[in-house]
Design a protein around this motif. Sequence first.
Motif, PDB file in Angstrom:
ATOM      1  N   SER A 199      38.542  28.312  64.537  1.00  0.00           N
ATOM      2  CA  SER A 199      39.125  29.605  64.151  1.00  0.00           C
ATOM      3  C   SER A 199      40.635  29.490  63.921  1.00  0.00           C
ATOM      4  O   SER A 199      41.193  30.175  63.065  1.00  0.00           O
ATOM      5  CB  SER A 199      38.813  30.686  65.187  1.00  0.00           C
ATOM      6  N   GLU A 200      41.321  28.588  64.656  1.00  0.00           N
ATOM      7  CA  GLU A 200      42.744  28.365  64.402  1.00  0.00           C
ATOM      8  C   GLU A 200      42.959  27.780  62.992  1.00  0.00           C
ATOM      9  O   GLU A 200      43.879  28.168  62.281  1.00  0.00           O
ATOM     10  CB  GLU A 200      43.327  27.409  65.458  1.00  0.00           C
ATOM     11  N   LEU A 201      42.073  26.883  62.593  1.00  0.00           N
ATOM     12  CA  LEU A 201      42.238  26.238  61.282  1.00  0.00           C
ATOM     13  C   LEU A 201      41.807  27.131  60.130  1.00  0.00           C
ATOM     14  O   LEU A 201      42.429  27.134  59.068  1.00  0.00           O
ATOM     15  CB  LEU A 201      41.429  24.933  61.228  1.00  0.00           C
ATOM     16  N   TRP A 202      40.720  27.882  60.351  1.00  0.00           N
ATOM     17  CA  TRP A 202      40.105  28.564  59.205  1.00  0.00           C
ATOM     18  C   TRP A 202      40.156  30.076  59.302  1.00  0.00           C
ATOM     19  O   TRP A 202      39.645  30.775  58.439  1.00  0.00           O
ATOM     20  CB  TRP A 202      38.650  28.093  59.034  1.00  0.00           C
ATOM     21  N   GLY A 203      40.776  30.591  60.373  1.00  0.00           N
ATOM     22  CA  GLY A 203      41.000  32.023  60.449  1.00  0.00           C
ATOM     23  C   GLY A 203      39.899  32.795  61.124  1.00  0.00           C
ATOM     24  O   GLY A 203      40.138  33.840  61.699  1.00  0.00           O
ATOM     25  N   VAL A 211      38.086  20.626  65.838  1.00  0.00           N
ATOM     26  CA  VAL A 211      38.445  19.554  64.904  1.00  0.00           C
ATOM     27  C   VAL A 211      39.670  18.834  65.449  1.00  0.00           C
ATOM     28  O   VAL A 211      40.673  19.483  65.770  1.00  0.00           O
ATOM     29  CB  VAL A 211      38.736  20.101  63.489  1.00  0.00           C
ATOM     30  N   SER A 212      39.587  17.518  65.571  1.00  0.00           N
ATOM     31  CA  SER A 212      40.714  16.722  66.063  1.00  0.00           C
ATOM     32  C   SER A 212      41.295  15.871  64.952  1.00  0.00           C
ATOM     33  O   SER A 212      40.559  15.379  64.102  1.00  0.00           O
ATOM     34  CB  SER A 212      40.257  15.784  67.183  1.00  0.00           C
ATOM     35  N   LEU A 213      42.612  15.726  64.984  1.00  0.00           N
ATOM     36  CA  LEU A 213      43.287  14.819  64.046  1.00  0.00           C
ATOM     37  C   LEU A 213      44.232  13.919  64.828  1.00  0.00           C
ATOM     38  O   LEU A 213      44.702  14.297  65.904  1.00  0.00           O
ATOM     39  CB  LEU A 213      44.112  15.603  63.021  1.00  0.00           C
ATOM     40  N   ASP A 214      44.527  12.744  64.268  1.00  0.00           N
ATOM     41  CA  ASP A 214      45.484  11.823  64.877  1.00  0.00           C
ATOM     42  C   ASP A 214      46.830  12.038  64.196  1.00  0.00           C
ATOM     43  O   ASP A 214      46.983  11.727  63.011  1.00  0.00           O
ATOM     44  CB  ASP A 214      44.993  10.380  64.723  1.00  0.00           C
ATOM     45  N   LEU A 215      47.798  12.573  64.953  1.00  0.00           N
ATOM     46  CA  LEU A 215      49.041  13.050  64.345  1.00  0.00           C
ATOM     47  C   LEU A 215      50.256  12.381  64.980  1.00  0.00           C
ATOM     48  O   LEU A 215      50.331  12.207  66.199  1.00  0.00           O
ATOM     49  CB  LEU A 215      49.128  14.573  64.498  1.00  0.00           C
TER      50      LEU A 215
ATOM     51  N   ILE B 127      33.037  19.041  55.939  1.00  0.00           N
ATOM     52  CA  ILE B 127      32.610  18.802  57.321  1.00  0.00           C
ATOM     53  C   ILE B 127      33.612  19.364  58.324  1.00  0.00           C
ATOM     54  O   ILE B 127      33.239  19.743  59.435  1.00  0.00           O
ATOM     55  CB  ILE B 127      32.340  17.289  57.573  1.00  0.00           C
ATOM     56  N   VAL B 128      34.890  19.463  57.957  1.00  0.00           N
ATOM     57  CA  VAL B 128      35.870  20.029  58.892  1.00  0.00           C
ATOM     58  C   VAL B 128      35.839  21.558  58.895  1.00  0.00           C
ATOM     59  O   VAL B 128      36.330  22.193  59.821  1.00  0.00           O
ATOM     60  CB  VAL B 128      37.318  19.546  58.591  1.00  0.00           C
ATOM     61  N   ARG B 129      35.311  22.157  57.845  1.00  0.00           N
ATOM     62  CA  ARG B 129      35.360  23.613  57.698  1.00  0.00           C
ATOM     63  C   ARG B 129      34.045  24.284  58.087  1.00  0.00           C
ATOM     64  O   ARG B 129      34.035  25.352  58.679  1.00  0.00           O
ATOM     65  CB  ARG B 129      35.717  23.959  56.254  1.00  0.00           C
TER      66      ARG B 129
END
Lengths: 229, 192
Positions: A199-203, A211-215, B127-129
């Motif tokens: 919900s943080e990423l897509w509203g 979803v995790s990312l390496d940042l 896949i991320v969405r």
Amino acid sequence: MDGIHDLGGKPGHGEVVVEKDEPAFHSRWEAAVFAMEAAGIAAGVWTNVDRFRHAIERIDPIAYATHGYYGRWLGGIENLLVEAGVVTRESIDARMEKMGGSLQDLVASRPNLVPDPVGDEPAGRGSSRVVNRKPKFATGDLVMTSRKAKSGHTRLPAYARGKTGAVVLTHDAWVYPDSNAHGQGEDPQYLYTVQFTGSELWGAGDENIKVSLDLFEPYLSAVDGRKLS
Amino acid sequence: MTDHDREPQAIRAEALESLLIEKGLLTADAIDEVIVRYSERVGPMNGARVVARAWIDPDFKQRLLEDGTSAINEFSFEGGRIEKLVVVENTEKVHNAVVCTLCSCYPWAVLGLPPRWYKDPQYRSRIVREPRTVLKEMGLDLPADLEIRIWDSSAEVRYMVLPQQPEHSLGKSEQELAQLVTRNSMVGVESL
């Protein structure tokens, strides 16, 4: 850069097509392109994966979408070989025509007229580096990602810009792609795995998605020193 | 020759290949070696051995989840240097899947070269969405209360999923178990 390669969350793409019993390579030319990457490294034309990835991001966007994975590699490799002066575009065109190709066909490669400096790019050392400072963040910290788009290479995808997440894994300092891809030095930076809610990423939507990312550290700022509850 | 061989990018690749061979930067043998390596020696059969051992050896499984990079050194796999391997475990509560939205990063040493769908825009964008929808389309219908974790490989860390062991396989040998483990289950788009 906000190129066509930055695909995360982009709308309009259809169902995933899974090929049954897929071979490692579909044709010999794909393996030839794969082997060219190692050949370029052996020849000293490029020595780091960041430069290589950015060379692929710079190809023609229509070719990126239609030429397939090894077609994209071919475009990136041609960019680097032409920029390094190993081959000329004209010599490839001429050879292609001789082999039955048409000069009307779309060519993926878009070499820069003024290429980035090659700089000091030691090969084969991997990406992990020791730096003489402490990491800014620890597991459980809330962090916010940069809102700024970059014109060059970066590993912060557009869909994760300006978002708040929690550090779930910490890593050593690693070569910073945003600098290294452009021949501006390794500038090693600490790396963190940051987890975001869907919900943080897509509203809105499914609360049960993370979803995790390496940042890299320069992409991140502290959120009021808060910890994940 | 198939149609695929006559795509414009195929002809251009062959043209560049012939120029590089003339310059002594590439050899036909090097191309043959790439085909053999990734068809026969470096592929998902390596990851399957890791998963099978984790299923029968709780100590190994613990080492694998704590430090995947060191744990897979026990196997001496060739090819595709992995700087750091993180293995994520599927459980009754959490399902994991791996992607690289920016390019197509993939743990070559344990899974070989990625399949085409992993590199295509459809999987990388969606896949991320909307992971639950994409996984369902791929044949994996997960309950709504199962948390889905997507790992976007945006740096040099590589991810592999440790799938749940199917109940019918309990008691089998490590070699037999390795035969059951599929590539897609280790990317997280299939359950066993």
